[in-house]
Design an enzyme around this catalytic site. Structure first.
Site, PDB file in Angstrom:
ATOM      1  N   ARG A 225     -34.538 -27.561  -4.742  1.00 31.36           N
ATOM      2  CA  ARG A 225     -35.870 -27.085  -4.375  1.00 31.36           C
ATOM      3  C   ARG A 225     -36.645 -26.774  -5.654  1.00 31.36           C
ATOM      4  O   ARG A 225     -36.086 -26.237  -6.617  1.00 31.36           O
ATOM      5  CB  ARG A 225     -35.795 -25.812  -3.509  1.00 31.36           C
ATOM      6  CG  ARG A 225     -35.234 -26.048  -2.110  1.00 31.36           C
ATOM      7  CD  ARG A 225     -36.249 -26.804  -1.260  1.00 31.36           C
ATOM      8  NE  ARG A 225     -35.800 -27.039   0.105  1.00 31.36           N
ATOM      9  CZ  ARG A 225     -35.175 -28.126   0.524  1.00 31.36           C
ATOM     10  NH1 ARG A 225     -34.886 -29.086  -0.344  1.00 31.36           N
ATOM     11  NH2 ARG A 225     -34.832 -28.271   1.786  1.00 31.36           N
ATOM     12  N   HIS A 273     -38.880 -36.999  -5.197  1.00 33.73           N
ATOM     13  CA  HIS A 273     -38.200 -36.401  -4.030  1.00 33.73           C
ATOM     14  C   HIS A 273     -37.454 -37.477  -3.228  1.00 33.73           C
ATOM     15  O   HIS A 273     -37.672 -37.655  -2.028  1.00 33.73           O
ATOM     16  CB  HIS A 273     -39.205 -35.672  -3.128  1.00 33.73           C
ATOM     17  CG  HIS A 273     -38.551 -34.613  -2.288  1.00 33.73           C
ATOM     18  ND1 HIS A 273     -39.179 -33.439  -1.950  1.00 33.73           N
ATOM     19  CD2 HIS A 273     -37.312 -34.548  -1.711  1.00 33.73           C
ATOM     20  CE1 HIS A 273     -38.370 -32.694  -1.202  1.00 33.73           C
ATOM     21  NE2 HIS A 273     -37.231 -33.353  -1.050  1.00 33.73           N
TER      22      HIS A 273
END
Length: 310
Positions: A225, A273
Site C-alpha cells: 500500500r 499497480h
C-alpha cells in the site's frame, strides 16, 4: 430457502463473473439466485467492490454478509454497517501473482540485473552475485500474501525474516513482532518487501527513523500500500545513499501524478499497480464457498476484524 446474491462489482466484470460464480455455486450444491440487479430488501449477500454501483448499504435490510472482491478493505470497512460480516478477497490467484512479482523483483536486485540492463559501456566487470543463502530479505506483513512470498523466497535459499503486528510461526522464516521486532527485522535487511495492510497503525511504517535502521544501501520493494512509506523520507534516504533503490507499485495517489519526483528519479522503479490482481476464476471459488458457508451457518473465510481494519 434460496439465497439472493447481488453482484455489485464493476459493470464490465459481470459477464466474466456471472458464469463462473453460477458454476461454483452449483458445484457446491448451494441454492442461490445470482443477479446484478435486485430490490435491496431482498438481498442476502453482496459481492462487492467500491468501484461498483452500491455505496449506501442502509436499504439492504436482510443482509447476511458483504463479500469483497478486493484484498484491501480500508475503503470498505467504513461504509459497511457494523454488525454485517465483511470478508476480504484472499484467493490462490492473487497469492500466486503477488509471489511471482515479489520473487521477480527480489531476484532482479539480488542478481544486480539493473546494471546489465542499462548497459556496461564497454566495461568488462565480471562480478558474480552472492548466493541466495548469503542474502538477507525481510518481509513486512505476514498475512496470506506476505507468507506466500516469504516462503517462496525461503525455498530459493534466501535468509528470510518477517515482521507482523501479531506473532507468527512460519517454518523457514524468522518471525518478529512489536517495536523491537521491527528494529531487529530491519537491521539485517538488504532487501525489504512491504505487504502490510493500510491501517492507521501501519501508515508510514517506513519513515526517517525506520529507514535509518536499515543497512546502508538497502533496497525496498513495495507492492502493498502507498501509505506504508513516508515519501519525503524515502526521497531523502535515496538522496543520501542510505537506500540504494526502491521499486514501487503502489502510491498514495493513483495514477501517480506525472510531476511526482518518483517518475524521474534514477534510483526508483515505478510500476503501475500491477503486482497482482483478483483473478475471476479463483475469486469465484472463494465467493461461492463463503456463500455456502453462510447458508450452512459455518464460519466465513477471510473475515475482516474491524478492530484491526483488515
Amino acid at each position: 430457502m434460496t439465497a439472493n446474491v447481488l453482484f455489485a462489482g464493476r459493470a464490465d466484470a459481470w459477464p466474466a463473473y456471472e458464469p463462473l460464480l453460477k458454476a461454483e455455486l452449483s458445484r457446491l450444491g448451494t441454492d442461490a439466485d445470482l443477479r446484478n440487479e435486485f430490490a435491496p430488501e431482498d438481498v442476502d449477500y453482496i459481492v462487492f467492490a467500491p468501484s461498483g454501483p452500491v455505496s449506501d448499504f442502509a436499504p439492504f435490510t436482510r443482509l447476511k454478509a458483504v463479500l469483497s472482491l478486493w484484498a484491501g478493505v480500508e475503503k470498505i470497512v467504513p461504509v459497511v454497517p457494523v454488525g454485517v460480516p465483511l470478508t476480504r478477497m484472499v484467493d490462490s490467484g492473487l497469492a500466486q501473482g503477488m509471489t511471482e512479482w515479489v520473487v521477480g523483483h527480489t531476484l532482479r536486485y539480488h542478481l544486480g540485473m539493473d546494471a546489465h540492463l542499462r548497459g556496461q559501456n564497454g566495461i568488462w566487470e565480471p562480478q558474480a552475485p552472492p548466493l541466495a543463502k548469503d542474502r538477507r530479505v525481510t518481509v513486512l506483513g505476514l498475512g496470506a500474501l506476505g507468507t506466500a512470498s516469504a516462503q517462496a523466497l525461503a525455498t530459493l535459499g534466501f535468509q528470510v525474516s518477517g515482521w507482523s503486528r501479531s506473532q507468527k510461526e512460519i517454518e523457514g522464516i524468522t518471525c518478529h513482532t512489536g517495536p523491537e521486532g521491527l528494529k531487529a527485522a530491519l537491521a539485517q535487511a538488504e532487501i525489504v518487501i512491504l505487504l502490510l495492510p493500510d491501517t492507521p497503525a501501519t501508515e508510514n511504517t517506513l519513515n526517517a527513523e525506520t529507514l535509518a535502521m536499515l543497512p546502508k544501501g538497502a533496497r525496498i520493494i513495495n507492492p502493498g500500500r502507498g501509505p506504508l512509506i513516508d515519501d519525503s523520507a524515502l526521497l531523502a534516504a535515496l538522496g543520501s545513499g542510505q537506500i540504494a533503490h526502491a521499486t514501487l507499485d503502489v502510491f498514495r495517489v493513483e495514477p501517480l501524478p506525472p510531476e511526482h519526483p518518483y517518475w524521474a528519479h534514477p534510483n526508483v522503479t515505478v510500476t503501475p499497480h500491477i503486482a497482482s490482481e483478483t483473478r475471476e476464476s479463483t475469486a469465484a471459488e472463494v465467493i461461492a464457498e463463503n456463500i455456502r458457508r453462510g447458508e450452512a451457518g459455518e464460519p466465513l473465510l477471510h473475515l475482516v476484524d474491524r478492530s484491526f481494519g483488515y
